[in-house]
Write a protein that holds these residues in place. Structure first.
Motif, mmCIF file in Angstrom:
data_model
loop_
_atom_site.group_PDB
_atom_site.id
_atom_site.type_symbol
_atom_site.label_atom_id
_atom_site.label_comp_id
_atom_site.label_asym_id
_atom_site.label_seq_id
_atom_site.Cartn_x
_atom_site.Cartn_y
_atom_site.Cartn_z
ATOM 1 N N CYS A 60 -28.186 26.398 -4.474
ATOM 2 C CA CYS A 60 -28.010 26.330 -3.015
ATOM 3 C C CYS A 60 -26.850 25.432 -2.601
ATOM 4 N N CYS A 96 -33.824 20.175 -7.378
ATOM 5 C CA CYS A 96 -33.310 20.360 -6.018
ATOM 6 C C CYS A 96 -34.474 20.344 -5.038
ATOM 7 N N CYS A 115 -34.155 23.999 -2.772
ATOM 8 C CA CYS A 115 -34.570 25.317 -3.281
ATOM 9 C C CYS A 115 -35.507 25.220 -4.480
#
Ligand SMILES: [Zn+2]
Ligand SMILES: [Zn+2]
Length: 257
Positions: A150, A170, A173
């Motif tokens: 992302c 992350c 995402c």
């Protein structure tokens, strides 16, 4: 290697249980939406050849609004679609939600995350790699901390079980990618002696790793000590550690400039 350890003082937040209830409620709606609408939206998503495979700004706005609307309805907030579209358009321009109230902003972020997670699933299914993906900011920052899927920067590292390999997780995402085991992920210093590991007894299995060279920090969850079901919640729950690390860094790290 004897790692430098230290203790962090943290201000306890009594509303954490309340926040958890709210989060869980919204999370259930996101899960339901993903199950029900994920298959359709996955047909619309496409990953590029190179990282970032599907940057946040390229996520389908309609999908985000669809999910955001459900979250708003669950919170008994009704806002016309046209207003949501307008806010989204503005958000895509400046990534800023300062004009929104905190709860509205939380729901928007949960909606963006819900859609971004679909892209992450696709990336995992395709077996994309984070190989050689190093985006460096003009000041040399964020080496290896930018999500290959992302494109957002994450400061959440996980020491995986059983070998303790370090991956970045992350918080947008959910994608995970390997990073070097020691050294600073912000400035790229490989000098382990410059990294200070700070802990607080209320948060076992988590260390804030502060770099003495650049003053930046990472949150490191040791998955061999702490089993985490939901990294987003874990990151939110432990935000007091971020504030404490920031404060510690201000007091202890001499700025180079
Ligand atoms: Zn990501
Ligand atoms: Zn550093």
């Amino acid at each position: 290697m004897a790692a430098k350890k230290g203790k962090l003082d943290v201000t306890e937040d009594e509303t954490i249980e309340q926040a958890f209830q709210k989060y869980q409620l919204l999370k259930q709606i996101v899960d339901q939406w993903q199950q029900e609408r994920g298959p359709d939206w996955r047909n619309v998503l496409s990953l590029t050849e190179k990282p970032p495979y599907l940057p946040v700004r390229d996520l389908p706005v309609k999908a985000i609004i669809e999910l955001w609307k459900r979250l708003n309805i669950a919170a008994k907030v009704e806002i016309p679609d046209s207003d949501l579209s307008e806010i989204m358009a503005q958000f895509n321009k400046d990534q800023n939600t300062a004009d929104l109230d905190a709860e509205m902003s939380t729901r928007l972020h949960m909606a963006i995350r819900g859609v971004a997670q679909l892209a992450c699933e696709m990336a995992n299914q395709k077996g994309v790699t984070a190989h050689k993906f190093r985006q460096t900011a003009p000041d040399g920052a964020n080496t290896g901390m930018r999500c290959p899927v992302c494109g957002e920067v994450s400061i959440l590292a996980v020491l995986t079980s059983p070998e303790g390999k370090r991956v970045m997780h992350c918080t947008l995402c959910g994608f995970e990618w390997p990073v070097k085991r020691v050294g600073c992920l912000h400035c790229g210093s490989e000098d382990a002696k410059q990294q200070i590991y700070l802990q607080n007894e209320s948060f076992p299995g988590i260390e804030m790793v502060v770099c003495r060279l650049c003053g930046q920090y990472c949150k490191e969850i040791n998955a061999r000590e702490l089993s985490v079901q939901d990294y987003v919640w874990e990151d939110l729950r432990t935000l007091p550690l971020n504030y404490a690390a920031e404060l510690w860094s201000k007091e202890h790290v001499k700025k180079l400039h």
